[in-house]
Design a protein around this motif. Structure first.
Motif, PDB file in Angstrom:
ATOM      1  N   TRP A   1       8.457 -71.989 -42.785  1.00  0.00           N
ATOM      2  CA  TRP A   1       9.783 -71.599 -43.276  1.00  0.00           C
ATOM      3  C   TRP A   1       9.770 -70.186 -43.834  1.00  0.00           C
ATOM      4  O   TRP A   1      10.726 -69.435 -43.634  1.00  0.00           O
ATOM      5  CB  TRP A   1      10.257 -72.584 -44.343  1.00  0.00           C
ATOM      6  N   GLU A   2       8.724 -69.827 -44.533  1.00  0.00           N
ATOM      7  CA  GLU A   2       8.647 -68.482 -45.110  1.00  0.00           C
ATOM      8  C   GLU A   2       8.712 -67.420 -44.017  1.00  0.00           C
ATOM      9  O   GLU A   2       9.425 -66.413 -44.148  1.00  0.00           O
ATOM     10  CB  GLU A   2       7.360 -68.336 -45.921  1.00  0.00           C
ATOM     11  N   GLN A   3       7.966 -67.627 -42.927  1.00  0.00           N
ATOM     12  CA  GLN A   3       7.971 -66.641 -41.846  1.00  0.00           C
ATOM     13  C   GLN A   3       9.312 -66.618 -41.119  1.00  0.00           C
ATOM     14  O   GLN A   3       9.799 -65.549 -40.734  1.00  0.00           O
ATOM     15  CB  GLN A   3       6.842 -66.969 -40.860  1.00  0.00           C
ATOM     16  N   VAL A   4       9.919 -67.785 -40.930  1.00  0.00           N
ATOM     17  CA  VAL A   4      11.215 -67.846 -40.256  1.00  0.00           C
ATOM     18  C   VAL A   4      12.286 -67.150 -41.083  1.00  0.00           C
ATOM     19  O   VAL A   4      13.073 -66.343 -40.567  1.00  0.00           O
ATOM     20  CB  VAL A   4      11.610 -69.320 -39.996  1.00  0.00           C
ATOM     21  N   LEU A   5      12.321 -67.425 -42.374  1.00  0.00           N
ATOM     22  CA  LEU A   5      13.341 -66.819 -43.233  1.00  0.00           C
ATOM     23  C   LEU A   5      13.149 -65.313 -43.358  1.00  0.00           C
ATOM     24  O   LEU A   5      14.127 -64.556 -43.426  1.00  0.00           O
ATOM     25  CB  LEU A   5      13.306 -67.471 -44.613  1.00  0.00           C
TER      26      LEU A   5
ATOM     27  N   ASP B   1       0.106 -73.021 -35.367  1.00  0.00           N
ATOM     28  CA  ASP B   1      -0.216 -74.224 -36.128  1.00  0.00           C
ATOM     29  C   ASP B   1      -1.197 -75.058 -35.311  1.00  0.00           C
ATOM     30  O   ASP B   1      -0.892 -75.437 -34.179  1.00  0.00           O
ATOM     31  CB  ASP B   1       1.050 -75.034 -36.431  1.00  0.00           C
ATOM     32  N   HIS B   2      -2.376 -75.310 -35.859  1.00  0.00           N
ATOM     33  CA  HIS B   2      -3.438 -76.045 -35.154  1.00  0.00           C
ATOM     34  C   HIS B   2      -3.765 -75.390 -33.812  1.00  0.00           C
ATOM     35  O   HIS B   2      -4.010 -76.064 -32.801  1.00  0.00           O
ATOM     36  CB  HIS B   2      -3.030 -77.499 -34.921  1.00  0.00           C
ATOM     37  N   GLY B   3      -3.729 -74.069 -33.793  1.00  0.00           N
ATOM     38  CA  GLY B   3      -4.086 -73.347 -32.576  1.00  0.00           C
ATOM     39  C   GLY B   3      -2.994 -73.295 -31.525  1.00  0.00           C
ATOM     40  O   GLY B   3      -3.215 -72.763 -30.436  1.00  0.00           O
ATOM     41  N   GLN B   4      -1.796 -73.817 -31.816  1.00  0.00           N
ATOM     42  CA  GLN B   4      -0.697 -73.846 -30.858  1.00  0.00           C
ATOM     43  C   GLN B   4       0.491 -73.057 -31.397  1.00  0.00           C
ATOM     44  O   GLN B   4       0.772 -73.063 -32.601  1.00  0.00           O
ATOM     45  CB  GLN B   4      -0.269 -75.295 -30.585  1.00  0.00           C
ATOM     46  N   THR B   5       1.193 -72.366 -30.489  1.00  0.00           N
ATOM     47  CA  THR B   5       2.399 -71.651 -30.884  1.00  0.00           C
ATOM     48  C   THR B   5       3.493 -72.639 -31.234  1.00  0.00           C
ATOM     49  O   THR B   5       3.786 -73.555 -30.469  1.00  0.00           O
ATOM     50  CB  THR B   5       2.879 -70.728 -29.753  1.00  0.00           C
ATOM     51  N   VAL B   6       4.099 -72.459 -32.382  1.00  0.00           N
ATOM     52  CA  VAL B   6       5.140 -73.367 -32.857  1.00  0.00           C
ATOM     53  C   VAL B   6       6.409 -73.185 -32.027  1.00  0.00           C
ATOM     54  O   VAL B   6       6.787 -72.072 -31.669  1.00  0.00           O
ATOM     55  CB  VAL B   6       5.426 -73.114 -34.349  1.00  0.00           C
ATOM     56  N   MET B   7       7.092 -74.306 -31.726  1.00  0.00           N
ATOM     57  CA  MET B   7       8.281 -74.287 -30.875  1.00  0.00           C
ATOM     58  C   MET B   7       9.580 -74.421 -31.656  1.00  0.00           C
ATOM     59  O   MET B   7      10.660 -74.440 -31.049  1.00  0.00           O
ATOM     60  CB  MET B   7       8.206 -75.423 -29.843  1.00  0.00           C
ATOM     61  N   GLN B   8       9.512 -74.543 -32.985  1.00  0.00           N
ATOM     62  CA  GLN B   8      10.720 -74.732 -33.773  1.00  0.00           C
ATOM     63  C   GLN B   8      10.433 -74.328 -35.216  1.00  0.00           C
ATOM     64  O   GLN B   8       9.279 -74.163 -35.610  1.00  0.00           O
ATOM     65  CB  GLN B   8      11.163 -76.201 -33.719  1.00  0.00           C
ATOM     66  N   ALA B   9      11.509 -74.197 -35.986  1.00  0.00           N
ATOM     67  CA  ALA B   9      11.370 -73.806 -37.385  1.00  0.00           C
ATOM     68  C   ALA B   9      11.081 -74.989 -38.292  1.00  0.00           C
ATOM     69  O   ALA B   9      10.839 -74.810 -39.480  1.00  0.00           O
ATOM     70  CB  ALA B   9      12.648 -73.111 -37.860  1.00  0.00           C
ATOM     71  N   HIS B  10      11.115 -76.201 -37.748  1.00  0.00           N
ATOM     72  CA  HIS B  10      10.914 -77.428 -38.529  1.00  0.00           C
ATOM     73  C   HIS B  10      11.945 -77.557 -39.645  1.00  0.00           C
ATOM     74  O   HIS B  10      11.674 -78.156 -40.677  1.00  0.00           O
ATOM     75  CB  HIS B  10       9.493 -77.500 -39.089  1.00  0.00           C
ATOM     76  N   ASN B  11      13.115 -77.007 -39.418  1.00  0.00           N
ATOM     77  CA  ASN B  11      14.280 -77.209 -40.262  1.00  0.00           C
ATOM     78  C   ASN B  11      15.471 -76.702 -39.462  1.00  0.00           C
ATOM     79  O   ASN B  11      15.520 -75.522 -39.089  1.00  0.00           O
ATOM     80  CB  ASN B  11      14.160 -76.457 -41.583  1.00  0.00           C
ATOM     81  N   MET B  12      16.421 -77.580 -39.170  1.00  0.00           N
ATOM     82  CA  MET B  12      17.517 -77.205 -38.276  1.00  0.00           C
ATOM     83  C   MET B  12      18.363 -76.072 -38.849  1.00  0.00           C
ATOM     84  O   MET B  12      18.831 -75.206 -38.105  1.00  0.00           O
ATOM     85  CB  MET B  12      18.399 -78.424 -37.969  1.00  0.00           C
TER      86      MET B  12
END
Length: 466
Positions: free
Chosen positions: A309-313, A343-354
């Protein structure tokens, strides 16, 4: 002596009403559409992105063709306008998007999902919608159990997407199934993600229970399906789904209390109590999240979500008004997302908060439009559930259990949206559009032009005379 008359008082015997073959096929297609939305990631894991894209696009084209062929009655003045405004703003973001290819691809998915939702809501009645959703969920629940059983019995080890067996130990996040059925660990079903399986299992419990209370046929089998869905819900061990279950119980209890109110103004104290419990409970969960999530086997930062969230914001703050451009989900092959958040070596596909996701993509304007979508949906679904059906002077008609579905689905999606972005796509978005559209078109179960037209198509009601 008995006298026979040629003018009997009762109607002559007739064969039981049967649904027309065309309508049966139409409902079967709607079940497939809903199954695709509910099991979206399963198709990618099994067949890959290209095949899934072809099936999705072809399904959208077929639904549009069927819509024109069936020509169901639609009240064009009663449409979910906030939904259309959000889709239009997402389309407009292509003009300034920092990832135009990702915007084009995901915008196509958004439009197809929206069209499918409107299509299902226009060609099926309320009873059929609930029945069709239940059928699609049975396929997801059943195939998830069969898939996990197949992995544990025949593969006897983790399996990667594409039915590939890993040759070395890898991070569990990349596995389609972790082979945890018999060892007590979290299971992921055909979706390949326990955090996706948990909310769907909860949704299945809600839908099956509504049909059970509505005294649908085969109540014994419905009870068995509830047990299977509850087992998957427990084994998925999704903290978000657990919190959503509490929200569902709270909303359900409040609705039932509202229905018992007999005097004008009697609901006011229930609203106050509901607000106090809801706000107080949310505050308590947030302040005590460390202890709560530790008890659930999760870290206090929601398994790394706060860092995301910090990086997304921070990135969203660079374009706070109109955003960077629509992309739900993030296309990880696009240079703008590839390697951005790992995250865990994989590129994240969402912000995990709509809400953070919408803010990043479509700015404050997008957040306002999305808030309008959910406010209109929650507002209408709430009174759809708590108000007694009435369109004339009669005020003693019984409540229908089916009216509980929209408000309970809204509770699940709002809670899931705090830790996931899934309510913005696939079944989350489809259900919001479908149920909001259906409430506006048919505010009473079984009543209205659209509902009666569908009943005629099924052969249940004779068409009106000239």
């Amino acid at each position: 002596m008995a006298v026979h008359t040629k003018h009997p008082a009762s109607a002559p015997p007739a064969a039981p009403v049967r649904e027309k073959t065309g309508h049966l096929l139409l409902r079967g297609w709607c079940i497939f559409v809903l199954f695709m939305a509910l099991s979206g990631t399963a198709w990618i894991n099994a067949f890959g992105n290209t095949v899934t894209a072809v099936i999705t696009i072809a399904g959208g084209v077929l639904s549009v063709g069927l819509w024109f062929a069936v020509r169901p009655p639609v009240q064009w003045r009663r449409l979910p306008w906030f939904t259309f405004a959000y889709v239009a703003w997402a389309a407009a973001s292509f003009l300034w998007s920092a990832w135009r290819e990702a915007t084009a691809l995901t915008l196509l998915l958004l439009v197809i999902t929206t069209v499918q939702a409107l299509f299902i809501g226009s060609v099926l009645s309320w009873r059929e919608i609930v029945r069709t959703i239940a059928s699609a969920l049975k396929w997801v629940i059943g195939l998830s159990l069969v898939f996990e059983l197949w992995v544990s019995v025949f593969v006897q080890g983790p399996i990667l997407p594409g039915f590939v067996r890993p040759t070395e130990k890898m991070d569990p996040i990349v596995y389609w199934s972790r082979d945890n059925l018999f060892d007590g660990g979290r299971i992921q079903g055909i979706l390949g993600n326990a955090n996706l399986l948990g909310p769907i299992a909860l949704l299945a419990i809600v839908v099956f229970a509504i049909r059970f209370v509505a005294r649908s046929s085969n109540r014994f089998l419905l009870g068995a399906w509830i047990v299977l869905a509850a087992y998957l819900f427990y084994r998925a061990a999704s903290a978000t789904a657990y919190v959503a279950a509490v929200a569902v119980l709270l909303v359900l209890g409040t609705v039932l209390m509202m229905r018992r109110a007999r005097r004008p103004g009697a609901r006011t104290r229930y609203y106050i109590a509901y607000a106090v419990v809801g706000i107080g409970g949310a505050l308590a969960v947030w302040l005590a999240r460390g202890a709560i999530f530790t008890a659930l086997g999760r870290s206090a930062d929601l398994t790394g979500r706060e860092a995301i969230w910090e990086q997304v914001l921070a990135r969203a703050a660079e374009h706070p008004v109109v955003g960077w451009g629509f992309s739900t989900p993030w296309i990880t092959t696009d240079p703008a997302f590839d390697g951005w958040i790992i995250d865990h070596g994989q590129t994240v596909m969402q912000a995990h908060n709509m809400w953070f996701d919408v803010y990043l993509q479509l700015g404050i304007i997008g957040v306002i439009l999305m808030a309008g979508v959910y406010f209109a949906f929650i507002w209408r679904s709430w009174f759809f559930a708590v108000d007694r059906p009435r369109w004339d002077l009669r005020d003693d008609r019984p409540y229908s259990p089916l009216t509980l579905l929209p408000t309970l689905v809204g509770a699940i999606l709002l809670v899931q949206g705090l830790a996931e972005s899934n309510p913005l796509l696939l079944w989350g978005w489809l259900f919001v559009v479908l149920l909001a559209f259906k409430i506006k078109q048919s505010p009473h179960v079984g009543e209205g032009a659209a509902e009666q037209r569908i009943a005629i198509e099924r052969g249940e009601t004779p068409p009106p005379g000239p």
